[in-house]
Design a protein around this motif. Sequence first.
Motif: not given
Length: 159
Positions: A111, A140, A143-145, A147
């Motif tokens: 977060q 990441t 991607s830009d997330q 995970t």
Amino acid sequence: MNRQMVNTRFRFDPDLQFHRPELQALMALWQEKRAGRTVPDREDFTVFVLRPYLARVLIYEWQPQGRFRVRLYGTQISRYSGRDPTGKYLDEILSGEALEDFNNGLTWAMQHASPLRATGTYYFVDRSFVHFESITMPLTAGSDQITQLLTVTYFDDEE
């Protein structure tokens, strides 16, 4: 040898006041690998980059159903815990306070897109306690997330 974790209470340190120089060096490497991004990518941490830490590396994956899965479980961590839960979800191997502590630390790092230092004590059935210091760093994966989370742990009683 089955070192089932009985309970734990971690102390989280977002200010990253490391005692172990190895963890401070890893934090600097994470910062370097960011290269202007919010967090680095998993591909930035190849086996060659992680070589000094490999035995104590854990990689967690955030799954769409809101659970963390153990993707990689280092041999030193396995030696201390007496198991190798690679491929399992945290809620399959932990319960109670231990699960809550792990989830809180991993979720915080995700977060806040920021590394988190943790210290504390693992309590095992066959060993009264083991003190540790660790760092958890968000990553990441193409991607830009965020995970994945890379955790490296050192135990105070290591030989």
